[in-house]
Enzyme design. Structure first.
Site, mmCIF file in Angstrom:
data_model
loop_
_atom_site.group_PDB
_atom_site.id
_atom_site.type_symbol
_atom_site.label_atom_id
_atom_site.label_comp_id
_atom_site.label_asym_id
_atom_site.label_seq_id
_atom_site.Cartn_x
_atom_site.Cartn_y
_atom_site.Cartn_z
ATOM 1 N N GLY A 273 11.093 -24.653 -30.064
ATOM 2 C CA GLY A 273 12.707 -25.482 -30.454
ATOM 3 C C GLY A 273 13.353 -24.868 -31.266
ATOM 4 N N GLY B 236 12.996 -21.532 -33.382
ATOM 5 C CA GLY B 236 12.025 -20.627 -33.328
ATOM 6 C C GLY B 236 10.975 -20.223 -34.859
ATOM 7 C CB ILE B 237 10.682 -22.289 -38.074
ATOM 8 C CG1 ILE B 237 12.566 -22.253 -37.809
ATOM 9 C CG2 ILE B 237 9.356 -21.853 -38.866
ATOM 10 C CD1 ILE B 237 13.256 -23.612 -38.965
ATOM 11 N N GLY B 238 8.034 -21.862 -35.721
ATOM 12 C CA GLY B 238 6.596 -22.027 -35.820
ATOM 13 C C GLY B 238 5.910 -20.821 -34.937
ATOM 14 C CG HIS C 207 18.846 -2.973 -42.387
ATOM 15 N ND1 HIS C 207 20.278 -3.025 -43.456
ATOM 16 C CD2 HIS C 207 20.135 -2.062 -42.184
ATOM 17 C CE1 HIS C 207 20.536 -3.049 -43.626
ATOM 18 N NE2 HIS C 207 21.187 -2.155 -42.310
ATOM 19 N NE ARG D 182 19.278 1.965 -48.147
ATOM 20 C CZ ARG D 182 20.342 1.881 -47.010
ATOM 21 N NH1 ARG D 182 20.338 2.986 -46.339
ATOM 22 N NH2 ARG D 182 21.379 1.641 -46.965
ATOM 23 C CG HIS D 183 15.996 0.360 -43.982
ATOM 24 N ND1 HIS D 183 16.582 -0.455 -44.439
ATOM 25 C CD2 HIS D 183 18.188 1.302 -43.655
ATOM 26 C CE1 HIS D 183 18.027 -0.986 -44.601
ATOM 27 N NE2 HIS D 183 19.093 0.647 -44.081
HETATM 28 C C1 RB5 Z 1 7.827 -28.382 -30.596
HETATM 29 O O1 RB5 Z 1 8.202 -29.501 -30.911
HETATM 30 C C2 RB5 Z 1 8.378 -27.705 -31.818
HETATM 31 O O2 RB5 Z 1 8.012 -28.434 -33.401
HETATM 32 C C3 RB5 Z 1 7.523 -26.593 -31.419
HETATM 33 O O3 RB5 Z 1 8.970 -25.947 -30.691
HETATM 34 C C4 RB5 Z 1 9.058 -25.315 -32.375
HETATM 35 O O4 RB5 Z 1 10.259 -25.705 -33.447
HETATM 36 C C5 RB5 Z 1 8.226 -25.355 -34.329
HETATM 37 O O5 RB5 Z 1 8.575 -24.430 -35.347
#
Ligand code: RB5
Length: 142
Positions: free
Chosen positions: A65, A67-69, A97, A132-133
């Site tokens: 959703g 991209g973080i998790g 880089h 350096r990279h």
């Molecule tokens: C799912 O609802 C959501 O948490 C997942 O797709 C994502 O955004 C997590 O980082």
């Protein structure tokens, strides 16, 4: 070979990216998920990250959703440099880089038009090979 994976939040964008890779005659492997049914992003992050670490694939694309998790999870695996990018400048810079081997995006953050431009930039930008990279990447690996 490009490894592609997502959770349910990224499923539709993953399918758009797959159509784009097919159009460009680029080889890919789809590691799921296979529907919009709720699932756990770490499962797919690990499948794609392992495919890169074991040499089955050269690059990966991961979508959830935000991209973080999915990028946090992928970056736990040694040898993975997953870059969360929502603009083409970052996609280009992280290849040049950081020699990023996975592109992560959030399907609830970017629209498909921009996402495909980011994919294109990520896949078509080479690592700078600058001393350096290289040194900094070695420090990450340490
Ligand atoms: C799912 O609802 C959501 O948490 C997942 O797709 C994502 O955004 C997590 O980082």
């Amino acid at each position: 070979m490009i490894a592609v994976g997502s959770d349910h939040g990224g499923y539709e964008l993953k399918q758009e990216i797959i159509s784009y890779l097919k159009e460009k005659n680029l080889e890919y492997k789809d590691y799921g998920t296979d529907s919009k049914e709720s699932c756990d992003y770490p499962v797919y992050a690990k499948k794609v990250a392992n495919a890169i670490v074991n040499g089955e694939c050269d690059r990966g694309i991961l979508i959830c959703g935000t991209g973080i998790g999915i990028s946090i999870t992928a970056n736990k695996i040694k040898g993975i440099r997953a870059a969360l990018c929502h603009d083409t400048f970052s996609a280009q810079a992280t290849r040049e880089h950081n020699d990023a081997n996975i592109l992560a995006m959030g399907a609830r953050v970017v629209g498909p038009g921009l996402a495909l431009k980011i994919v294109d930039t990520f896949l078509n930008t080479e690592f700078s090979n600058d001393e350096r990279h290289i040194r900094r990447i070695e420090q990450i690996e340490d």
